[in-house]
Design an enzyme around this catalytic site. Sequence first.
Site, PDB file in Angstrom:
ATOM      1  N   SER A 112      31.806   2.103  -9.352  1.00 54.27           N
ATOM      2  CA  SER A 112      32.797   3.076  -9.839  1.00 54.27           C
ATOM      3  C   SER A 112      34.229   2.694  -9.440  1.00 54.27           C
ATOM      4  O   SER A 112      35.131   2.771 -10.284  1.00 54.27           O
ATOM      5  CB  SER A 112      32.473   4.479  -9.323  1.00 54.27           C
ATOM      6  N   LYS A 162      24.926  15.563  -5.435  1.00 51.26           N
ATOM      7  CA  LYS A 162      25.256  16.202  -6.709  1.00 51.26           C
ATOM      8  C   LYS A 162      24.879  17.690  -6.751  1.00 51.26           C
ATOM      9  O   LYS A 162      25.518  18.466  -7.438  1.00 51.26           O
ATOM     10  CB  LYS A 162      24.567  15.458  -7.862  1.00 51.26           C
ATOM     11  N   ASN A 182      28.793  16.111 -10.904  1.00 49.49           N
ATOM     12  CA  ASN A 182      29.136  14.723 -10.553  1.00 49.49           C
ATOM     13  C   ASN A 182      30.642  14.479 -10.611  1.00 49.49           C
ATOM     14  O   ASN A 182      31.100  13.369 -10.376  1.00 49.49           O
ATOM     15  CB  ASN A 182      28.395  13.720 -11.456  1.00 49.49           C
ATOM     16  N   ASP A 198      27.539  13.346 -16.460  1.00 47.99           N
ATOM     17  CA  ASP A 198      26.332  12.535 -16.718  1.00 47.99           C
ATOM     18  C   ASP A 198      25.688  12.990 -18.023  1.00 47.99           C
ATOM     19  O   ASP A 198      25.202  12.182 -18.814  1.00 47.99           O
ATOM     20  CB  ASP A 198      25.298  12.723 -15.592  1.00 47.99           C
ATOM     21  N   GLY A 224      14.638  14.738 -11.627  1.00 45.27           N
ATOM     22  CA  GLY A 224      15.775  14.868 -10.713  1.00 45.27           C
ATOM     23  C   GLY A 224      17.036  15.278 -11.467  1.00 45.27           C
ATOM     24  O   GLY A 224      16.977  15.793 -12.589  1.00 45.27           O
TER      25      GLY A 224
HETATM   26  P1  NAP Z   1      17.070  12.000  -8.230  1.00 45.93           P
HETATM   27  O1  NAP Z   1      17.671  13.350  -8.439  1.00 45.93           O
HETATM   28  O2  NAP Z   1      16.729  11.573  -6.853  1.00 45.93           O
HETATM   29  O3  NAP Z   1      15.737  11.917  -9.140  1.00 45.93           O
HETATM   30  C1  NAP Z   1      14.952  10.770  -9.179  1.00 45.93           C
HETATM   31  C2  NAP Z   1      13.687  10.998 -10.005  1.00 45.93           C
HETATM   32  O4  NAP Z   1      13.034   9.757 -10.064  1.00 45.93           O
HETATM   33  C3  NAP Z   1      12.736  11.999  -9.392  1.00 45.93           C
HETATM   34  O5  NAP Z   1      12.194  12.792 -10.397  1.00 45.93           O
HETATM   35  C4  NAP Z   1      11.672  11.112  -8.759  1.00 45.93           C
HETATM   36  O6  NAP Z   1      10.369  11.642  -8.862  1.00 45.93           O
HETATM   37  C5  NAP Z   1      11.689   9.894  -9.653  1.00 45.93           C
HETATM   38  N1  NAP Z   1      11.258   8.724  -8.914  1.00 45.93           N
HETATM   39  C6  NAP Z   1      11.889   8.150  -7.860  1.00 45.93           C
HETATM   40  N2  NAP Z   1      11.201   7.074  -7.440  1.00 45.93           N
HETATM   41  C7  NAP Z   1      10.116   6.973  -8.242  1.00 45.93           C
HETATM   42  C8  NAP Z   1       9.031   6.058  -8.321  1.00 45.93           C
HETATM   43  N3  NAP Z   1       8.923   5.035  -7.461  1.00 45.93           N
HETATM   44  N4  NAP Z   1       8.085   6.254  -9.270  1.00 45.93           N
HETATM   45  C9  NAP Z   1       8.188   7.284 -10.133  1.00 45.93           C
HETATM   46  N5  NAP Z   1       9.196   8.188 -10.117  1.00 45.93           N
HETATM   47  C10 NAP Z   1      10.160   8.026  -9.181  1.00 45.93           C
HETATM   48  O7  NAP Z   1      18.022  10.851  -8.797  1.00 45.93           O
HETATM   49  P2  NAP Z   1      19.076  10.946  -9.998  1.00 45.93           P
HETATM   50  O8  NAP Z   1      20.395  11.415  -9.485  1.00 45.93           O
HETATM   51  O9  NAP Z   1      18.476  11.657 -11.139  1.00 45.93           O
HETATM   52  O10 NAP Z   1      19.268   9.399 -10.346  1.00 45.93           O
HETATM   53  C11 NAP Z   1      18.216   8.680 -10.934  1.00 45.93           C
HETATM   54  C12 NAP Z   1      18.689   7.325 -11.425  1.00 45.93           C
HETATM   55  O11 NAP Z   1      19.660   7.502 -12.449  1.00 45.93           O
HETATM   56  C13 NAP Z   1      19.363   6.471 -10.351  1.00 45.93           C
HETATM   57  O12 NAP Z   1      18.878   5.164 -10.472  1.00 45.93           O
HETATM   58  C14 NAP Z   1      20.831   6.530 -10.723  1.00 45.93           C
HETATM   59  O13 NAP Z   1      21.535   5.366 -10.320  1.00 45.93           O
HETATM   60  C15 NAP Z   1      20.736   6.614 -12.233  1.00 45.93           C
HETATM   61  N6  NAP Z   1      21.939   7.192 -12.841  1.00 45.93           N
HETATM   62  C16 NAP Z   1      22.608   6.431 -13.758  1.00 45.93           C
HETATM   63  C17 NAP Z   1      23.734   6.941 -14.355  1.00 45.93           C
HETATM   64  C18 NAP Z   1      24.510   6.120 -15.359  1.00 45.93           C
HETATM   65  O14 NAP Z   1      25.648   6.452 -15.625  1.00 45.93           O
HETATM   66  N7  NAP Z   1      23.936   5.087 -15.955  1.00 45.93           N
HETATM   67  C19 NAP Z   1      24.216   8.225 -14.026  1.00 45.93           C
HETATM   68  C20 NAP Z   1      23.492   8.976 -13.089  1.00 45.93           C
HETATM   69  C21 NAP Z   1      22.355   8.447 -12.510  1.00 45.93           C
HETATM   70  P3  NAP Z   1       9.762  12.701  -7.824  1.00 45.93           P
HETATM   71  O15 NAP Z   1      10.157  14.021  -8.370  1.00 45.93           O
HETATM   72  O16 NAP Z   1       8.326  12.404  -7.881  1.00 45.93           O
HETATM   73  O17 NAP Z   1      10.398  12.411  -6.489  1.00 45.93           O
END
Ligand code: NAP
Length: 521
Positions: A272, A319, A340, A355, A380
């Site tokens: 960022s 967040k 965010n 997002d 998430g």
């Molecule tokens: P989060 O709130 O922690 O949620 C993560 C989700 O992924 C949870 O539902 C979790 O499942 C699941 N998960 C984690 N590890 C796993 C595994 N090994 N196998 C299966 N499911 C798994 O995270 P978030 O904020 O949503 O972010 C998620 C991803 O999105 C990150 O990689 C982040 O960098 C990316 N992201 C990208 C952008 C972009 O602009 N491109 C923007 C925002 C986020 P459980 O419920 O089972 O724990």
Amino acid sequence: MICVPITARTKKEALHTIERSCQFADFIELRMDLIDSGNLDEFISAARKTSDSVKIIVTCRKKEEAAPAGRAFPAKNAARNIEEKIALLKEAIELGADFVDIELAKGRAIIKEIQSFSEKHGGKTKIIISYHNLKETPPLTELKKIFRKCARFKPAVVKVVTTAKTIEDNLIMLNLIAYAKECSQKIISLCMGDKGGISRAIAPFLGNYLSFAAFKQEGQSAPGQFTVGGMKQINELFKDKETLPSMAVLSAKKSQPRNYVLLGNPVGKSLSPLMHNAALKKMGIEENYIAFCVNDLRGAVQGMRAMNIRGASVTIPFKVAVMEYLDDVDDDALKIGAVNTIINNKGRLTGYNTDCLGLILTLQEAMPIKNNTFVIIGAGGTARAAAHGIIKEGGIPVIVNRTLEKGEILSRKLNCPFYSIAEIGKIKADCLVNTTPVGMYPEDKSPVKAAVLNNYKCVMDVIYNPLKTRLLKDAEEQGCRIISGLDMFVNQGALQLQLWTGKEPPRALMKKILLERLASG
Ligand code: NAP
């Protein structure tokens, strides 16, 4: 001037990194305490063969003063006694190294012995006297004493490196540069660690003798080190001293909010700052975006008010938690349950979620959302943002999650179907959206088996590093249209800039800069 530490484990890797680094770096530092095979003669010859201008520093650090960025010390170094380390530095002098680095802790007798050895060999090899504190940053008064002890030997350069426990520790190390300047002594002064990035970024503009930068992320010789590409970007961004982040942050006036921050933990690898600073510059806005590794979220939000920081991005893991410290939360962010982006309007903080729209705009470039079905893997923050946006645009979300309870709670809230990951083969839909971190660099994993991708026309991954995750590679092989998370990242960042500045951000430039960084590793 940029110095690449050569920390490779093997002779082969070390020679490869030396040859590559000598083509663009001003200095290389041969970390003989970390390289486990090969010898100095081979390394110095390889460097000289590649470049006749690169300066060579030879170091053989004591274990107590070395921070090999999470790496264990090689056996060879552990086995070297002090006599062998002295012999190695003398060998460096005989081989014509430009600098040898000796720790102050090695003591006066050894420092003098190396100095006179260099003088006997024509004095071509200059001496760096160094102090490293791997635990903390002592107060400035104490560091000045240590600096004076080093400077008494009249070395070419004094090096003082500490560990940042707080953001303010950076200011101590930056002040030490000013002190060394008053004493007409060349210095390398910086903080290690996630919170020490500010000193690494700003020190070159205050007269630090050189900046250490890793050839690639895994080659860090100390935690918090930028890559060469990162350091060059910083030099480019802040070459105009008036836009230095330190100056800008410190001089922020109450009535005139300035600057933007990223609040998260960890933030060391976030792209960022790179994207936002390039965009702000292009937009002609003389403000900066700085990443803060936050331990105390409440304190960080208070700091934002106190320093009149204009806006903030909020990332993992804050967040959701940040919402309770804000004065207002926009309707969409409230429904999603995550913020965010923060805008500071004369001390009143409002939270938004970009997002959601960032993801929707990205999906819409590939396919219509209305009446189409989207399987979202994850429950998430990003999954919630995706589902909210899809419903708002008339699409139908289906939730698939590893933890059944979390998936069920979300699907009940959204009034949409839920499946466990094991059941994903039963579903057929228009698009699959991965919102889990599975497949993020350096992992080459997919959250689902390749065969199930046959059930979709389009597959999106919110991950942008790597650009083509294992999931997207599998999807492409199955003939699906694929969408990387990069456009979402650019879109959510551009929406933040729009909210903060009211101006249209240069999306194409933001994407270009990210693509260049991702391509350079
Ligand atoms: P989060 O709130 O922690 O949620 C993560 C989700 O992924 C949870 O539902 C979790 O499942 C699941 N998960 C984690 N590890 C796993 C595994 N090994 N196998 C299966 N499911 C798994 O995270 P978030 O904020 O949503 O972010 C998620 C991803 O999105 C990150 O990689 C982040 O960098 C990316 N992201 C990208 C952008 C972009 O602009 N491109 C923007 C925002 C986020 P459980 O419920 O089972 O724990």
